[in-house]
Design a protein around this motif. Structure first.
Motif, mmCIF file in Angstrom:
data_model
loop_
_atom_site.group_PDB
_atom_site.id
_atom_site.type_symbol
_atom_site.label_atom_id
_atom_site.label_comp_id
_atom_site.label_asym_id
_atom_site.label_seq_id
_atom_site.Cartn_x
_atom_site.Cartn_y
_atom_site.Cartn_z
ATOM 1 N N THR A 227 -0.681 6.790 -22.198
ATOM 2 C CA THR A 227 -0.415 8.230 -21.912
ATOM 3 C C THR A 227 -0.234 8.302 -20.495
ATOM 4 O OG1 THR A 227 -2.911 8.787 -21.280
ATOM 5 C CG2 THR A 227 -2.202 8.780 -23.550
ATOM 6 N N PRO A 228 0.705 9.318 -19.941
ATOM 7 C CA PRO A 228 0.931 9.707 -18.573
ATOM 8 C C PRO A 228 -0.289 10.049 -17.710
ATOM 9 C CG PRO A 228 2.524 10.509 -19.846
ATOM 10 C CD PRO A 228 1.502 10.153 -20.777
ATOM 11 N N ALA A 229 -1.327 10.514 -18.289
ATOM 12 C CA ALA A 229 -2.529 11.090 -17.733
ATOM 13 C C ALA A 229 -3.544 9.832 -17.321
ATOM 14 C CB ALA A 229 -3.464 11.919 -18.490
ATOM 15 N N ALA A 230 -3.335 8.773 -18.028
ATOM 16 C CA ALA A 230 -4.364 7.512 -17.925
ATOM 17 C C ALA A 230 -3.651 7.032 -16.971
ATOM 18 C CB ALA A 230 -4.437 7.047 -19.403
ATOM 19 N N ARG A 231 -2.289 6.853 -16.821
ATOM 20 C CA ARG A 231 -1.517 5.959 -15.892
ATOM 21 C C ARG A 231 -1.683 6.607 -14.540
ATOM 22 N NH1 ARG A 231 2.741 6.015 -20.027
ATOM 23 N NH2 ARG A 231 3.784 7.703 -19.160
ATOM 24 N N GLU A 232 -1.685 7.814 -14.507
ATOM 25 C CA GLU A 232 -1.794 8.597 -13.196
ATOM 26 C C GLU A 232 -3.091 8.463 -12.744
ATOM 27 O OE1 GLU A 232 0.414 9.226 -11.189
ATOM 28 O OE2 GLU A 232 2.213 9.551 -12.647
ATOM 29 N N ALA A 233 -4.283 8.537 -13.303
ATOM 30 C CA ALA A 233 -5.562 8.230 -13.069
ATOM 31 C C ALA A 233 -5.782 6.853 -12.750
ATOM 32 C CB ALA A 233 -6.699 8.414 -14.220
ATOM 33 N N PHE A 234 -5.268 5.936 -13.392
ATOM 34 C CA PHE A 234 -5.389 4.739 -12.616
ATOM 35 C C PHE A 234 -4.942 4.224 -11.372
ATOM 36 C CE2 PHE A 234 -5.116 -0.176 -12.633
ATOM 37 C CZ PHE A 234 -5.954 -0.594 -13.625
ATOM 38 N N VAL A 235 -3.653 4.768 -11.253
ATOM 39 C CA VAL A 235 -2.956 4.724 -9.934
ATOM 40 C C VAL A 235 -3.782 5.283 -8.939
ATOM 41 C CG1 VAL A 235 -0.976 5.839 -8.866
ATOM 42 C CG2 VAL A 235 -0.401 4.492 -10.982
ATOM 43 N N ALA A 236 -4.468 6.621 -9.201
ATOM 44 C CA ALA A 236 -5.132 7.273 -7.938
ATOM 45 C C ALA A 236 -6.283 6.516 -7.694
ATOM 46 C CB ALA A 236 -5.556 8.600 -8.605
ATOM 47 N N ARG A 237 -7.060 5.796 -8.671
ATOM 48 C CA ARG A 237 -8.222 5.151 -8.500
ATOM 49 C C ARG A 237 -7.693 3.821 -7.594
ATOM 50 N NH1 ARG A 237 -12.601 3.111 -13.021
ATOM 51 N NH2 ARG A 237 -14.084 2.560 -11.467
ATOM 52 N N THR A 238 -6.688 3.214 -7.953
ATOM 53 C CA THR A 238 -6.132 1.995 -7.181
ATOM 54 C C THR A 238 -6.054 2.326 -5.789
ATOM 55 O OG1 THR A 238 -5.047 1.048 -9.357
ATOM 56 C CG2 THR A 238 -4.427 0.107 -7.191
ATOM 57 N N ARG B 249 -9.538 -4.736 -9.966
ATOM 58 C CA ARG B 249 -10.557 -4.802 -8.841
ATOM 59 C C ARG B 249 -10.815 -6.204 -8.275
ATOM 60 N NH1 ARG B 249 -16.514 -4.144 -9.291
ATOM 61 N NH2 ARG B 249 -17.164 -3.272 -7.251
ATOM 62 N N CYS B 250 -11.151 -6.993 -9.128
ATOM 63 C CA CYS B 250 -11.290 -8.579 -8.830
ATOM 64 C C CYS B 250 -10.150 -9.276 -8.364
ATOM 65 C CB CYS B 250 -11.886 -9.265 -10.122
ATOM 66 S SG CYS B 250 -13.822 -8.781 -10.452
ATOM 67 N N LEU B 251 -8.899 -8.995 -8.820
ATOM 68 C CA LEU B 251 -7.863 -9.793 -8.494
ATOM 69 C C LEU B 251 -7.579 -9.172 -7.014
ATOM 70 C CD1 LEU B 251 -5.448 -9.442 -11.655
ATOM 71 C CD2 LEU B 251 -6.386 -11.639 -10.367
ATOM 72 N N ALA B 252 -7.759 -8.196 -6.762
ATOM 73 C CA ALA B 252 -7.429 -7.533 -5.241
ATOM 74 C C ALA B 252 -8.354 -8.157 -4.237
ATOM 75 C CB ALA B 252 -7.679 -5.902 -5.279
ATOM 76 N N ALA B 253 -9.645 -8.637 -4.545
ATOM 77 C CA ALA B 253 -10.438 -9.497 -3.883
ATOM 78 C C ALA B 253 -10.014 -10.916 -3.452
ATOM 79 C CB ALA B 253 -11.741 -9.692 -4.358
ATOM 80 N N VAL B 254 -9.046 -11.496 -4.373
ATOM 81 C CA VAL B 254 -8.699 -12.801 -3.750
ATOM 82 C C VAL B 254 -7.322 -13.023 -3.970
ATOM 83 C CG1 VAL B 254 -10.769 -13.712 -5.510
ATOM 84 C CG2 VAL B 254 -8.447 -13.360 -6.644
#
Length: 305
Positions: free
Chosen positions: A151-162, A134-139
């Motif tokens: 886990t695949p579920a955690a990866r997919e959740a992070f991708v969706a949030r990004t 989140r902070c890197l995307a700002a700079v």
């Protein structure tokens, strides 16, 4: 009688603009390098199954404070800020620490990564990994993110949030190598006590952000990565000597991020350098961030009288 301090919660912290947090941390690191922020190493009180940890800082003038937490569980923390001799702010919750660490990581990447860095690799899918992204995307001029987690579920959740919150194209990848090899900036933010990648996977010119050691001689980054890297930078060089059991990189190799920001030490000097930032958590930074969050949250309630 002085008014009661303002009580902030995770809701207030999470509403903070990432770029504001980055600039506050830039100012704190600069102040520390210039001797205006006094930040001794953290103090640990041994408990039956962990430690009670206290960090404190004082900005030249009348602002000072502390953060208190235990390592028994990854739970609540309390940060207190005094200004002009009066307790003005209390922050209760668990969001301030990751935001502080993510913002410091963004300061490091802005100073050390190639300015055209467009591809972010992330190994880890927890709070610390998200705060970094989140902070890197700002700079940085990021265009895409590669995400690997356990886990695949955690990866997919992070991708969706990004995609939803940062507006960046994100892809879940099945192994750490697929996240590390193509990226310009790599974030490693896991709970692993052993290396989660091979140092040879990281190409020259990459900048790596790591969230810190996990215990005596234990690290999610391999020793071979540090052997290839120059410069190797941390936010708290003095604290490197205070790490239980030491680090996998010799403390004398560590440059201070504040020294880089103020020109006292050289950061990246060539595009092909592999740079590594190892966050150790400079004391006092969370106090200054709490003060800034309070200033941006005028409607936050006062604590009970």
């Amino acid at each position: 009688m002085n008014p009661a301090p303002r009580l902030l919660t995770d809701r207030d912290v999470l509403a903070t603009a990432p770029l504001m947090a980055v600039e506050v941390m830039h100012g704190a690191l600069t102040a520390h390098a210039e001797g205006r922020l006094h930040a001794p190493p953290r103090v640990r009180l041994p408990l039956a199954d962990g430690d009670l940890v206290v960090t404190a800082g004082r900005l030249a003038g009348s602002v000072h404070g502390c953060r208190i937490y235990d390592t028994v569980a990854d739970g609540d923390q309390l940060t207190a800020v005094w200004d002009g001799g009066r307790l003005t702010t209390l922050v209760h919750g668990r969001a301030l620490g990751p935001l502080r660490t993510g913002a410091i990581g963004a300061v490091a990447a802005r100073a050390l990564a190639r300015p055209d860095s467009a591809v972010l690799g992330v190994i880890g899918t927890g709070e610390q990994a998200w705060a970094q992204a989140r902070c890197l995307a700002a700079v940085l001029p990021l265009r895409s993110v590669l995400v690997h987690g356990r886990t695949p579920a955690a990866r997919e959740a992070f991708v969706a949030r990004t995609s939803r919150e940062l507006g960046l194209a994100a892809t879940a990848v099945a192994d750490a190598r697929a996240a590390a090899e193509p990226c310009d900036v790599l974030v490693v933010a896991t709970s692993s006590t052993t290396p989660v990648l091979d140092g040879a996977w990281v190409r020259p010119g990459t900048h790596v952000n790591a969230v810190g050691p996990k215990g005596p001689g234990r690290s999610e980054l391999p020793r071979t990565l540090f052997e290839r890297a120059a410069p190797v930078v941390t936010d708290a060089p003095e604290q490197a000597h205070d790490q239980p059991g030491g680090l996998v990189v010799a403390p004398e190799r560590l440059l201070g991020l504040g020294a880089v920001l103020t020109g006292r030490a050289a950061g990246r000097t060539a595009s092909g350098q592999l740079s590594v930032f190892c966050s150790l958590g400079l004391a006092g930074t969370e106090v200054l961030l709490a003060r800034a969050v309070a200033a941006a949250s005028p409607s936050s309630p006062r604590s009970p009288e």
